[in-house]
Write an enzyme that holds these catalytic residues in place. Structure first.
Site, mmCIF file in Angstrom:
data_model
loop_
_atom_site.group_PDB
_atom_site.id
_atom_site.type_symbol
_atom_site.label_atom_id
_atom_site.label_comp_id
_atom_site.label_asym_id
_atom_site.label_seq_id
_atom_site.Cartn_x
_atom_site.Cartn_y
_atom_site.Cartn_z
ATOM 1 N N SER A 128 26.271 67.307 2.486
ATOM 2 C CA SER A 128 25.920 67.869 1.176
ATOM 3 C C SER A 128 26.808 69.082 0.908
ATOM 4 C CB SER A 128 24.454 68.321 1.188
ATOM 5 O OG SER A 128 24.163 69.114 0.074
ATOM 6 N N TYR A 143 18.308 73.068 6.001
ATOM 7 C CA TYR A 143 19.041 71.935 5.419
ATOM 8 C C TYR A 143 20.555 72.192 5.463
ATOM 9 C CZ TYR A 143 20.218 68.494 1.715
ATOM 10 O OH TYR A 143 20.739 67.453 0.970
HETATM 11 N N1 LIG Z 1 20.134 63.794 -4.292
HETATM 12 C C1 LIG Z 1 20.969 64.816 -4.178
HETATM 13 O O1 LIG Z 1 21.136 65.642 -5.099
HETATM 14 C C2 LIG Z 1 21.741 64.978 -2.885
HETATM 15 C C3 LIG Z 1 22.759 65.927 -2.833
HETATM 16 C C4 LIG Z 1 23.459 66.103 -1.659
HETATM 17 C C5 LIG Z 1 23.165 65.335 -0.544
HETATM 18 N N2 LIG Z 1 22.173 64.425 -0.613
HETATM 19 C C6 LIG Z 1 21.856 63.650 0.595
HETATM 20 O O2 LIG Z 1 21.910 62.261 0.339
HETATM 21 C C7 LIG Z 1 21.031 61.598 1.237
HETATM 22 C C8 LIG Z 1 20.204 60.563 0.470
HETATM 23 O O3 LIG Z 1 19.408 61.239 -0.479
HETATM 24 P P1 LIG Z 1 18.931 60.570 -1.848
HETATM 25 O O4 LIG Z 1 19.373 61.466 -2.910
HETATM 26 O O5 LIG Z 1 19.323 59.136 -1.891
HETATM 27 O O6 LIG Z 1 17.343 60.775 -1.710
HETATM 28 P P2 LIG Z 1 16.151 59.803 -1.376
HETATM 29 O O7 LIG Z 1 16.189 58.604 -2.249
HETATM 30 O O8 LIG Z 1 14.924 60.664 -1.390
HETATM 31 O O9 LIG Z 1 16.446 59.327 0.135
HETATM 32 C C9 LIG Z 1 16.050 60.040 1.248
HETATM 33 C C10 LIG Z 1 15.936 59.037 2.386
HETATM 34 O O10 LIG Z 1 15.597 59.755 3.585
HETATM 35 C C11 LIG Z 1 14.764 58.925 4.345
HETATM 36 N N3 LIG Z 1 13.882 59.734 5.189
HETATM 37 C C12 LIG Z 1 13.323 60.934 4.896
HETATM 38 N N4 LIG Z 1 12.529 61.331 5.906
HETATM 39 C C13 LIG Z 1 12.591 60.354 6.868
HETATM 40 C C14 LIG Z 1 11.982 60.173 8.138
HETATM 41 N N5 LIG Z 1 11.131 61.074 8.650
HETATM 42 N N6 LIG Z 1 12.270 59.056 8.835
HETATM 43 C C15 LIG Z 1 13.105 58.105 8.317
HETATM 44 N N7 LIG Z 1 13.730 58.226 7.121
HETATM 45 C C16 LIG Z 1 13.463 59.342 6.399
HETATM 46 C C17 LIG Z 1 13.920 58.141 3.348
HETATM 47 O O11 LIG Z 1 13.640 56.880 3.928
HETATM 48 P P3 LIG Z 1 12.153 56.202 3.908
HETATM 49 O O12 LIG Z 1 11.399 56.796 2.761
HETATM 50 O O13 LIG Z 1 12.461 54.756 3.749
HETATM 51 O O14 LIG Z 1 11.554 56.504 5.237
HETATM 52 C C18 LIG Z 1 14.852 58.010 2.136
HETATM 53 O O15 LIG Z 1 15.443 56.724 2.075
HETATM 54 C C19 LIG Z 1 20.205 62.680 1.936
HETATM 55 O O16 LIG Z 1 20.703 62.882 3.240
HETATM 56 C C20 LIG Z 1 20.450 63.913 1.090
HETATM 57 O O17 LIG Z 1 20.375 65.091 1.858
HETATM 58 C C21 LIG Z 1 21.460 64.206 -1.756
#
Ligand SMILES: NC(=O)c1ccc[n+]([C@@H]2O[C@H](COP(=O)([O-])OP(=O)(O)OC[C@H]3O[C@@H](n4cnc5c(N)ncnc54)[C@H](OP(=O)(O)O)[C@@H]3O)[C@@H](O)[C@H]2O)c1
Length: 235
Positions: A128, A143
């Protein structure tokens, strides 16, 4: 020939967009707290990455062996957990859970999958912009530390595994319109700080990941690809 992708965070947001983007030719095994009904192209393994005693680390290699999978073409780590807290407010429990999901899970996943990685296997870790700047609606000390750790892990492994033709890269998204994106009141501030003046979409991150997983990026390893609309220019 079918290519196997093993990944965390495939159930929603960027991960879901990635599976769609890769399309036919790939089959995936997703680690999720809430495994869904499998299909011919997608299988699920129950895994709570925040729980150090969850048995997924034993179940995954067993599953690969039972299914006769001899090599894995792609590995992605997308699971993420964020607590928007400053140093003084971050509890030990928040710190440990964030590290477990965002960073340690990537280390464990890659250690387990190492015997399945072969020449031309490609790993993509999702970090990120928070790895090097305070980009969210507030501080996120655990984070940011975990996301910076993924960059170190990825670059170390790119050097360690490069001679065997295994590539490891990191993608660093900016603020997106997904579950882990900024809450509505913070979004306009972040948009103002983003050169392209908008939030990104999960598909835009998935496209970058698909590039790094595919043969088009065959000479790319150890890099951190910022896909953030220029948010990092604000730093
Ligand atoms: N959205 C943004 O603005 C942004 C910006 C920078 C970086 N990111 C990064 O991109 C990645 C994906 O995020 P997203 O935006 O696609 O959000 P998201 O849809 O909320 O995805 C988060 C994922 O994390 C998994 N997760 C969370 N806690 C977990 C646990 N205890 N065990 C197993 N899996 C877990 C969830 O899987 P399950 O629910 O299936 O368990 C979910 O699929 C993350 O690493 C985030 O930090 C996002």
């Amino acid at each position: 020939m079918t290519k196997w992708l093993v990944g965390t965070g495939l159930s929603s947001g960027i991960g879901q967009a990635l599976v769609t983007q890769l399309g036919s030719g790939w089959r995936s095994i997703g680690l999720s707290r809430y495994p869904q009904q499998g299909s011919s192209s997608q299988a699920w393994l129950r895994a709570d990455l925040a729980n150090p005693s969850d048995p997924w680390a034993l179940a995954l290699p067993k599953m690969l062996r039972e299914w006769g999978i001899t090599h894995v073409a792609g590995v992605v780590h997308l699971a993420g957990l964020v607590f928007s807290d400053q140093m003084e407010m971050t509890t030990q429990d928040e710190w440990q859970r964030t590290m477990a999901v965002d960073l340690t899970a990537a280390f464990r996943l890659l250690q387990i999958l190492r015997p399945w990685l072969v020449r031309s296997s490609s790993v993509v870790l999702v970090s990120s912009v928070d790895a090097w700047m305070q980009a969210r609606d507030g501080p996120a000390v655990a984070y940011g530390a975990a996301k910076a750790g993924l960059i170190g892990l990825g670059r170390q492994l790119a050097a360690e595994w490069g001679a065997e033709g295994i590539r490891v890269n990191v993608v660093a998204p900016g603020a997106l319109v997904t579950g882990m994106g900024p809450q509505s009141e913070a979004a306009s501030t972040i948009v103002d700080r983003t050169a392209l003046r908008r939030l990104g979409t999960p598909e835009e991150i998935a496209q970058a990941m698909a590039f790094l997983l595919g043969t088009e990026s065959s000479f790319v390893t150890g890099t951190v690809l910022r896909v953030d609309g220029g948010l990092n220019l604000d730093y």
